[in-house]
Design a protein around this motif. Sequence first.
Motif, PDB file in Angstrom:
ATOM      1  N   MET A   5       0.765  -1.338  -0.016  1.00 21.09           N
ATOM      2  CA  MET A   5       0.043  -0.045  -0.079  1.00 21.09           C
ATOM      3  C   MET A   5       0.830   1.046  -0.040  1.00 21.09           C
ATOM      4  SD  MET A   5      -3.002  -1.288   0.028  1.00 21.09           S
ATOM      5  CE  MET A   5      -3.897   0.203   0.100  1.00 21.09           C
ATOM      6  N   MET A   6       2.089   1.257   0.573  1.00 21.69           N
ATOM      7  CA  MET A   6       2.876   2.418   0.758  1.00 21.69           C
ATOM      8  C   MET A   6       3.374   2.842  -0.562  1.00 21.69           C
ATOM      9  SD  MET A   6       6.220   2.732   2.785  1.00 21.69           S
ATOM     10  CE  MET A   6       7.617   2.458   1.625  1.00 21.69           C
ATOM     11  N   ARG A   7       3.406   4.111  -0.971  1.00 17.93           N
ATOM     12  CA  ARG A   7       3.851   4.781  -1.953  1.00 17.93           C
ATOM     13  C   ARG A   7       5.415   4.786  -1.972  1.00 17.93           C
ATOM     14  NH1 ARG A   7       0.828   4.818  -5.898  1.00 17.93           N
ATOM     15  NH2 ARG A   7      -1.253   5.330  -5.560  1.00 17.93           N
ATOM     16  N   CYS A   8       6.120   4.717  -2.886  1.00 13.43           N
ATOM     17  CA  CYS A   8       7.527   4.538  -2.757  1.00 13.43           C
ATOM     18  C   CYS A   8       8.086   5.869  -2.598  1.00 13.43           C
ATOM     19  CB  CYS A   8       8.037   4.065  -4.206  1.00 13.43           C
ATOM     20  SG  CYS A   8       9.873   3.427  -4.146  1.00 13.43           S
ATOM     21  N   PRO A   9       9.193   5.831  -1.665  1.00 14.36           N
ATOM     22  CA  PRO A   9       9.831   7.256  -1.204  1.00 14.36           C
ATOM     23  C   PRO A   9      10.536   7.792  -2.215  1.00 14.36           C
ATOM     24  CG  PRO A   9      10.162   5.570   0.523  1.00 14.36           C
ATOM     25  CD  PRO A   9       9.520   4.761  -0.594  1.00 14.36           C
ATOM     26  N   CYS A  10      10.782   7.223  -3.311  1.00 16.19           N
ATOM     27  CA  CYS A  10      11.748   7.576  -4.461  1.00 16.19           C
ATOM     28  C   CYS A  10      11.056   8.790  -5.392  1.00 16.19           C
ATOM     29  CB  CYS A  10      12.170   6.628  -5.114  1.00 16.19           C
ATOM     30  SG  CYS A  10      11.100   6.088  -6.547  1.00 16.19           S
ATOM     31  N   GLY A  11       9.696   8.859  -5.019  1.00 11.68           N
ATOM     32  CA  GLY A  11       8.982   9.955  -5.686  1.00 11.68           C
ATOM     33  C   GLY A  11       8.331   9.440  -7.274  1.00 11.68           C
ATOM     34  N   SER A  12       8.531   8.179  -7.566  1.00 11.47           N
ATOM     35  CA  SER A  12       7.930   7.785  -8.570  1.00 11.47           C
ATOM     36  C   SER A  12       6.480   7.638  -8.753  1.00 11.47           C
ATOM     37  CB  SER A  12       8.335   6.380  -8.960  1.00 11.47           C
ATOM     38  OG  SER A  12       7.694   5.408  -7.993  1.00 11.47           O
ATOM     39  N   ASP A  13       5.642   7.899  -7.430  1.00 12.80           N
ATOM     40  CA  ASP A  13       4.252   7.755  -7.555  1.00 12.80           C
ATOM     41  C   ASP A  13       3.799   6.378  -7.859  1.00 12.80           C
ATOM     42  OD1 ASP A  13       1.770   9.091  -6.670  1.00 12.80           O
ATOM     43  OD2 ASP A  13       1.340   9.450  -8.726  1.00 12.80           O
ATOM     44  N   LYS A  14       4.692   5.421  -7.520  1.00 12.55           N
ATOM     45  CA  LYS A  14       4.166   3.995  -7.445  1.00 12.55           C
ATOM     46  C   LYS A  14       4.160   3.539  -6.359  1.00 12.55           C
ATOM     47  CE  LYS A  14       6.522   3.266 -11.925  1.00 12.55           C
ATOM     48  NZ  LYS A  14       7.658   2.394 -12.635  1.00 12.55           N
ATOM     49  N   LYS A  15       3.473   2.384  -5.964  1.00  4.85           N
ATOM     50  CA  LYS A  15       3.401   1.423  -4.640  1.00  4.85           C
ATOM     51  C   LYS A  15       5.033   1.160  -4.703  1.00  4.85           C
ATOM     52  CE  LYS A  15      -1.306   0.307  -4.786  1.00  4.85           C
ATOM     53  NZ  LYS A  15      -2.128  -0.778  -4.924  1.00  4.85           N
ATOM     54  N   TYR A  16       5.300   1.114  -3.280  1.00  3.20           N
ATOM     55  CA  TYR A  16       6.425   0.588  -3.213  1.00  3.20           C
ATOM     56  C   TYR A  16       7.044  -0.829  -3.440  1.00  3.20           C
ATOM     57  CZ  TYR A  16      10.665  -1.252  -0.251  1.00  3.20           C
ATOM     58  OH  TYR A  16      11.940  -1.848   0.285  1.00  3.20           O
ATOM     59  N   ILE A  17       6.088  -1.669  -3.448  1.00  2.14           N
ATOM     60  CA  ILE A  17       6.076  -3.117  -4.026  1.00  2.14           C
ATOM     61  C   ILE A  17       6.356  -3.130  -5.343  1.00  2.14           C
ATOM     62  CG2 ILE A  17       3.545  -3.420  -4.159  1.00  2.14           C
ATOM     63  CD1 ILE A  17       5.795  -6.088  -2.321  1.00  2.14           C
ATOM     64  N   ASP A  18       5.624  -2.082  -6.141  1.00  2.00           N
ATOM     65  CA  ASP A  18       5.977  -2.308  -7.524  1.00  2.00           C
ATOM     66  C   ASP A  18       7.057  -1.333  -8.111  1.00  2.00           C
ATOM     67  OD1 ASP A  18       3.666  -3.637  -7.872  1.00  2.00           O
ATOM     68  OD2 ASP A  18       2.444  -1.849  -7.637  1.00  2.00           O
ATOM     69  N   CYS A  19       7.957  -0.660  -7.134  1.00  2.00           N
ATOM     70  CA  CYS A  19       8.755   0.156  -7.502  1.00  2.00           C
ATOM     71  C   CYS A  19      10.307  -0.230  -7.109  1.00  2.00           C
ATOM     72  CB  CYS A  19       8.692   1.811  -7.111  1.00  2.00           C
ATOM     73  SG  CYS A  19       9.703   3.038  -7.709  1.00  2.00           S
ATOM     74  N   CYS A  20      10.807   0.551  -5.986  1.00  2.00           N
ATOM     75  CA  CYS A  20      12.058   0.160  -5.453  1.00  2.00           C
ATOM     76  C   CYS A  20      12.184  -1.079  -4.532  1.00  2.00           C
ATOM     77  CB  CYS A  20      12.474   1.280  -4.513  1.00  2.00           C
ATOM     78  SG  CYS A  20      13.176   2.749  -5.424  1.00  2.00           S
ATOM     79  N   SER A  21      11.083  -1.878  -4.169  1.00  2.00           N
ATOM     80  CA  SER A  21      11.092  -2.920  -3.401  1.00  2.00           C
ATOM     81  C   SER A  21      11.871  -4.156  -4.156  1.00  2.00           C
ATOM     82  CB  SER A  21       9.774  -3.260  -3.061  1.00  2.00           C
ATOM     83  OG  SER A  21       9.715  -4.688  -2.564  1.00  2.00           O
ATOM     84  N   ARG A  22      11.718  -4.080  -5.483  1.00  2.00           N
ATOM     85  CA  ARG A  22      12.310  -5.100  -6.415  1.00  2.00           C
ATOM     86  C   ARG A  22      13.831  -5.175  -6.399  1.00  2.00           C
ATOM     87  NH1 ARG A  22       9.657  -2.704 -11.685  1.00  2.00           N
ATOM     88  NH2 ARG A  22      11.901  -1.793 -12.364  1.00  2.00           N
ATOM     89  N   TYR A  23      14.314  -4.023  -6.116  1.00  2.00           N
ATOM     90  CA  TYR A  23      15.809  -3.844  -5.988  1.00  2.00           C
ATOM     91  C   TYR A  23      16.236  -4.112  -4.737  1.00  2.00           C
ATOM     92  CZ  TYR A  23      14.751  -1.426 -10.389  1.00  2.00           C
ATOM     93  OH  TYR A  23      14.097  -0.951 -11.336  1.00  2.00           O
ATOM     94  N   LEU A  24      15.558  -3.689  -3.622  1.00  2.00           N
ATOM     95  CA  LEU A  24      16.093  -3.477  -2.164  1.00  2.00           C
ATOM     96  C   LEU A  24      15.728  -4.941  -1.563  1.00  2.00           C
ATOM     97  CD1 LEU A  24      15.499  -0.140  -2.521  1.00  2.00           C
ATOM     98  CD2 LEU A  24      15.610  -0.536   0.073  1.00  2.00           C
ATOM     99  N   ASP A  25      14.589  -5.570  -1.802  1.00  2.00           N
ATOM    100  CA  ASP A  25      14.167  -6.825  -1.194  1.00  2.00           C
ATOM    101  C   ASP A  25      14.132  -7.886  -2.025  1.00  2.00           C
ATOM    102  OD1 ASP A  25      13.341  -4.884   0.841  1.00  2.00           O
ATOM    103  OD2 ASP A  25      11.348  -4.853   0.055  1.00  2.00           O
TER     104      ASP A  25
END
Length: 129
Positions: free
Chosen positions: A5-25
């Motif tokens: 549910m959380m918006r990605c902090p990187c400013g992409s306007d995507k959900k974290y799970i659909d954005c930076c999570s794939r690199y970090l997690d």
Amino acid sequence: MNGSMMRCPCGSDKKYIDCCSRYLDKEETAPTAEALMRSRYTAYTLDREDYLLATWCATTRPASLGLDNRPRSKWLGLEVKRHDSPAPDQAVVEFIARYKVNGRAHRLHEISRFVRKAGRWLYVEGEIL
């Protein structure tokens, strides 16, 4: 953190799970230097020193960042100003990151250099403006 549910902090306007999570997690490799820089910003917001060190070029990487020993930062936003690739395996990303420490606002304006080694983008160094 509820990554679904959380918006990605990187400013992409995507959900974290659909954005930076794939690199970090999920240990996917960032496809561009800008994607790596955005994921590194996200790592700072989440105190993920492991990811920051793993994505730092070995020639310039410190032994530790000491994030646990610093006052907690509240990251407020990221603005990417430009992303250039002067050569196929080199890139420059200029950005402004805003944050607060102990209620006091700060901004970090940096030009970061990246290099791609063995198909993987790595942070080399940054020039603070």
